[in-house]
Design an enzyme around this catalytic site. Structure first.
Site, PDB file in Angstrom:
ATOM      1  N   HIS A 224      -0.435   6.244   3.491  1.00 42.02           N
ATOM      2  CA  HIS A 224      -1.712   6.961   3.498  1.00 42.02           C
ATOM      3  C   HIS A 224      -2.178   7.203   4.924  1.00 42.02           C
ATOM      4  CE1 HIS A 224      -2.766   2.663   3.588  1.00 42.02           C
ATOM      5  NE2 HIS A 224      -3.745   3.045   4.393  1.00 42.02           N
TER       6      HIS A 224
ATOM      7  N   ARG B   5       0.841  -1.200   0.000  1.00 37.76           N
ATOM      8  CA  ARG B   5       0.000   0.000   0.000  1.00 37.76           C
ATOM      9  C   ARG B   5       0.878   1.253   0.000  1.00 37.76           C
ATOM     10  NH1 ARG B   5      -4.793   1.139   1.424  1.00 37.76           N
ATOM     11  NH2 ARG B   5      -4.527   2.357  -0.454  1.00 37.76           N
TER      12      ARG B   5
ATOM     13  N   HIS C 226      -5.915   7.525   6.868  1.00 32.35           N
ATOM     14  CA  HIS C 226      -7.368   7.363   6.725  1.00 32.35           C
ATOM     15  C   HIS C 226      -8.076   8.592   7.296  1.00 32.35           C
ATOM     16  CE1 HIS C 226      -7.289   2.983   5.765  1.00 32.35           C
ATOM     17  NE2 HIS C 226      -6.152   3.027   6.453  1.00 32.35           N
TER      18      HIS C 226
END
Lengths: 191, 236
Positions: free
Chosen positions: B155, B152, B157
């Site tokens: 990032h 991934r 959330h």
């Protein structure tokens, strides 16, 4: 004042599997924004308990879902309309078995379009790993005569309408399972 | 003034039926969604006052006795509606991995170290102009098992409410120039490139604090715009 029009909406992404310590952090000792206890003891109305499970297309439990509910109070009023102590907002993390519950008051009926009446219901959002956009559904109650005139249930093909209706058991608990896919798939709405 | 919630902007969202992201296969509904006219349950939504947020909630580097490891960053921006007007006093919840790409979550098995000084969860309310600001640590990339050698992109959330049930959204903020973008089926599930790119924060020298932390800007646009006299108050 001139305001620049944005390029467009911020797109949704999945909640992923690791949201609990952020959004439903009871086990992590952090304060919770909201829980499955939607109405405090001082809130007037019939106390109800709703229980269910979130299941995938194989009928397997979805053990990493978050379910949120939004509802009016027993007189059909939303939060901040003179009903102190009532937020109308619930949030639950499904267990490893996909199970969830909410304890709240039975909502009142609401006005609908063109003079219609909406039967009592909860608006529901489902977030989970594997869902890129939340799913929206409603929980109605099987003992409400107003269901027959509800303008939203009327939009749903008769054979699928039952997926939106919680059924009260002999123990007084309403059952509402959420099937994401396949046999008996819950009706989800395009908002 | 009343808000309306047109549907045409919704094409920015990914489809739940995005098979490259394997977790969708048994979870995406197979039946078409049923178009729901917007009624009271949809056009209202929960309101969270300052009681929901403490002062330190938005500084994720101050939740433990010591300082977390990693690159300290400032993530700030505005929450706007579809007309570009600020969404004031709305709640933002965030959560993320630590600098090593490890989540505190009990089920995260990635063999990267936990940081005793970093949990990675925070909250903030936007101010009257829709502004928010978090101080945190730049999260690391991490592997997942979606496909061979799947990673991934880094990032954070984001979970937002906005003014109504309709404006509720959960998303992920990415960092500029991440080499993992082309290989990530979650990011790529957004089919419009312009929409995808709206999830990438931008480095911002103006909010970078000298001798302290890099600044990243991330504006968020929620559903809802002002009704004009020619429009119906509800879309049916």
């Amino acid at each position: 004042m001139s305001i620049e029009k944005p390029d467009g909406l911020t797109p949704s992404q999945t909640i992923g599997p690791f949201f609990a310590y952020g959004l439903t952090p009871r086990a992590y000792g952090r304060p919770e924004l909201a829980t499955e206890q939607v109405a405090g003891e001082s809130v007037a109305g019939e106390r109800i308990r709703i229980e269910g499970r979130v299941l995938d297309g194989d009928g397997e439990p979805v053990g990493d879902a978050m379910i949120e509910t939004w509802q009016a109070d027993s007189e059909g009023r939303f939060q901040a309309a003179g009903n102190a102590g009532f937020t109308g907002f619930g949030r639950a993390e499904a267990t490893a078995e996909g199970a969830f519950f909410f304890e709240t008051v039975r909502p009142g009926a609401l006005p609908g379009p063109n003079g219609s009446r909406q039967a009592p219901h909860l608006a529901v959002s489902i977030f989970a790993r594997g869902l890129l956009v939340r799913l929206a559904t409603r929980i109605y109650f099987d003992d409400e005569p107003g269901n027959a005139q509800d303008p939203v249930l009327a939009l749903v093909p008769a054979e699928r309408r039952g997926t939106l209706i919680a059924r009260r058991g002999a123990d007084g608990v309403f059952r509402f399972d959420i099937r994401l896919q396949g046999e008996g798939e819950t009706v989800f709405f395009d908002l | 003034m009343s808000l309306i919630f047109p549907r045409k902007g919704l094409t920015a969202h990914p489809l739940n039926n995005s098979p490259d992201y394997r977790s969708t296969l048994k979870r995406a509904p197979s039946q078409p969604l049923i178009l729901l006219p917007h009624m009271l349950s949809e056009t209202t939504g929960p309101v969270f006052g300052h009681v929901a947020v403490s002062e330190t909630d938005s500084d994720l580097t101050r939740h433990h006795a010591g300082e977390p490891l990693g690159e300290r960053i400032i993530v700030s921006g505005r929450v706007l509606d579809e007309d570009g007007r600020p969404v004031p006093h709305t709640l933002i919840e965030i959560w993320q991995a630590n600098a090593a790409g490890r989540y505190v979550h009990v089920k995260d098995q990635h063999p990267a170290p936990l940081d005793p000084n970093f949990t990675g969860a925070g909250r903030a309310l936007t101010d009257a102009e829709g502004r928010y600001r978090f101080v945190t640590i730049k999260p690391g990339a991490y592997p997942w098992r979606n496909h061979h050698n799947a990673w991934r992109p880094a990032h954070i959330h984001f979970s937002l409410f906005g003014p109504s049930f309709l404006s509720r959204v959960i998303t992920q903020m990415y960092f500029p120039g991440d080499p993992l973008f082309p290989f990530d089926p979650i990011f790529q599930s957004i089919t419009e490139e312009r929409a995808r790119n709206r999830l990438i924060s931008r480095f911002d020298l103006d909010t970078t604090q000298p001798e302290w932390a890099l600044g990243y800007r991330f504006d968020i646009v929620l559903r809802g715009r002002e009704a004009t006299p020619t429009e119906e108050p509800h879309e049916h």
